[in-house]
Design a protein around this motif. Structure first.
Motif, short mmCIF file in Angstrom:
data_model
loop_
_atom_site.label_atom_id
_atom_site.label_comp_id
_atom_site.label_asym_id
_atom_site.label_seq_id
_atom_site.Cartn_x
_atom_site.Cartn_y
_atom_site.Cartn_z
N GLN A 49 0.83 -1.21 0.00
CA GLN A 49 0.00 0.00 0.00
C GLN A 49 0.87 1.25 0.00
OE1 GLN A 49 -3.38 0.35 -0.44
NE2 GLN A 49 -2.71 2.44 -0.71
N LEU A 50 1.92 1.24 0.77
CA LEU A 50 2.83 2.39 0.82
C LEU A 50 3.51 2.61 -0.52
CD1 LEU A 50 3.65 4.50 2.84
CD2 LEU A 50 5.40 2.98 3.70
N LEU A 51 3.89 1.53 -1.18
CA LEU A 51 4.51 1.65 -2.51
C LEU A 51 3.53 2.22 -3.53
CD1 LEU A 51 6.58 -1.65 -2.59
CD2 LEU A 51 7.49 0.69 -2.60
N VAL A 52 2.27 1.83 -3.45
CA VAL A 52 1.24 2.39 -4.34
C VAL A 52 1.10 3.89 -4.09
CG1 VAL A 52 -1.26 2.40 -4.82
CG2 VAL A 52 0.00 0.24 -4.69
N ASP A 53 1.05 4.29 -2.82
CA ASP A 53 0.93 5.71 -2.47
C ASP A 53 2.12 6.51 -2.99
OD1 ASP A 53 -1.43 5.02 -1.19
OD2 ASP A 53 -0.55 5.09 0.83
N ILE A 54 3.31 5.95 -2.84
CA ILE A 54 4.53 6.62 -3.32
C ILE A 54 4.48 6.76 -4.83
CG2 ILE A 54 7.04 6.34 -3.60
CD1 ILE A 54 7.00 5.05 -0.74
N GLN A 55 4.06 5.71 -5.51
CA GLN A 55 3.98 5.75 -6.97
C GLN A 55 2.97 6.78 -7.45
OE1 GLN A 55 2.89 2.02 -8.74
NE2 GLN A 55 3.59 2.63 -10.76
N GLU A 56 1.83 6.88 -6.77
CA GLU A 56 0.82 7.87 -7.16
C GLU A 56 1.36 9.29 -7.02
OE1 GLU A 56 -2.62 6.99 -4.79
OE2 GLU A 56 -3.15 5.24 -5.99
N LEU A 57 2.07 9.55 -5.93
CA LEU A 57 2.65 10.88 -5.73
C LEU A 57 3.74 11.16 -6.76
CD1 LEU A 57 2.37 13.37 -4.04
CD2 LEU A 57 3.85 12.35 -2.32
N ASP A 58 4.52 10.16 -7.08
CA ASP A 58 5.54 10.30 -8.13
C ASP A 58 4.89 10.66 -9.47
OD1 ASP A 58 8.10 10.08 -7.25
OD2 ASP A 58 8.44 8.05 -8.00
N GLN A 59 3.80 9.99 -9.76
CA GLN A 59 3.08 10.26 -11.01
C GLN A 59 2.60 11.71 -11.05
OE1 GLN A 59 2.98 8.08 -13.43
NE2 GLN A 59 1.80 9.36 -14.81
N HIS A 60 2.13 12.21 -9.92
CA HIS A 60 1.68 13.60 -9.83
C HIS A 60 2.83 14.55 -10.16
CE1 HIS A 60 -0.51 17.11 -8.39
NE2 HIS A 60 0.53 17.40 -7.63
N PHE A 61 4.01 14.26 -9.62
CA PHE A 61 5.18 15.11 -9.89
C PHE A 61 5.56 15.06 -11.37
CE2 PHE A 61 6.32 14.52 -5.25
CZ PHE A 61 6.08 15.84 -4.91
N ARG A 62 5.53 13.86 -11.95
CA ARG A 62 5.92 13.71 -13.36
C ARG A 62 4.98 14.45 -14.30
NH1 ARG A 62 5.94 7.88 -13.50
NH2 ARG A 62 6.82 7.76 -11.48
N GLN A 63 3.74 14.55 -13.93
CA GLN A 63 2.74 15.18 -14.79
C GLN A 63 2.67 16.69 -14.61
OE1 GLN A 63 -0.85 13.04 -13.87
NE2 GLN A 63 -0.32 11.32 -15.20
N SER A 64 3.47 17.23 -13.73
CA SER A 64 3.42 18.66 -13.44
C SER A 64 4.58 19.41 -14.10
CB SER A 64 3.46 18.89 -11.93
OG SER A 64 3.58 20.26 -11.66
#
Length: 143
Positions: A49-64
């Protein structure tokens, strides 16, 4: 709040997530050493679950594009360095845990082989991968 402050807050959140992941990996190692499968399942679920949360936040940074521009301008350097260092420690510790798991599997395989050999030395056969198995297949009997 400005975009810079928002990004700093998100980066601090990600650093916190990685720090929590590092602690979970440490717990995982202790559980592996104690051979506690139930606790290992619980830690694995939390870790996933923590890895999923980290990946989602990473995706947010990449798309900005704003974050990418700010990063190229050298903003957030200290936090990004801390994130990278924590991530490297997580990878190293996770690798060590993988080695512990691999060694445990080898020990189980050796024990299985030993038990099969002790059960009946004449019925031990080898499969195409060189692993031993017991049974009556060497006698041509099919169940």
């Amino acid at each position: 709040m400005t975009a810079q402050t928002d990004f700093q807050t998100l980066l601090n959140n990600q650093l916190g997530q990685l720090t929590a992941l590092e602690h979970l990996i440490d717990e995982e190692k202790a559980v592996l050493q104690k051979n506690s499968p139930d606790a290992l399942v619980d830690i694995s679920e939390k870790k996933n679950q923590l890895l999923v949360d980290i990946q989602e936040l990473d995706q947010h940074f990449r798309q900005s594009p704003e974050f990418t521009a700010a990063k190229k301008a050298g903003q957030f350097a200290d936090t990004l360095t801390a994130i990278e260092q924590t991530l490297l420690r997580c990878k190293e510790k996770n690798h060590v845990n993988g080695m512990v798991i691999q060694q445990s599997q080898l020990a189980v395989e050796r024990m299985k082989t030993e038990l099969l050999q002790q059960r009946n030395k004449s019925s031990v056969t080898y499969d195409s991968k060189g692993k031993t198995s017991g049974g009556l297949s060497s006698l041509g009997i099919k169940a």
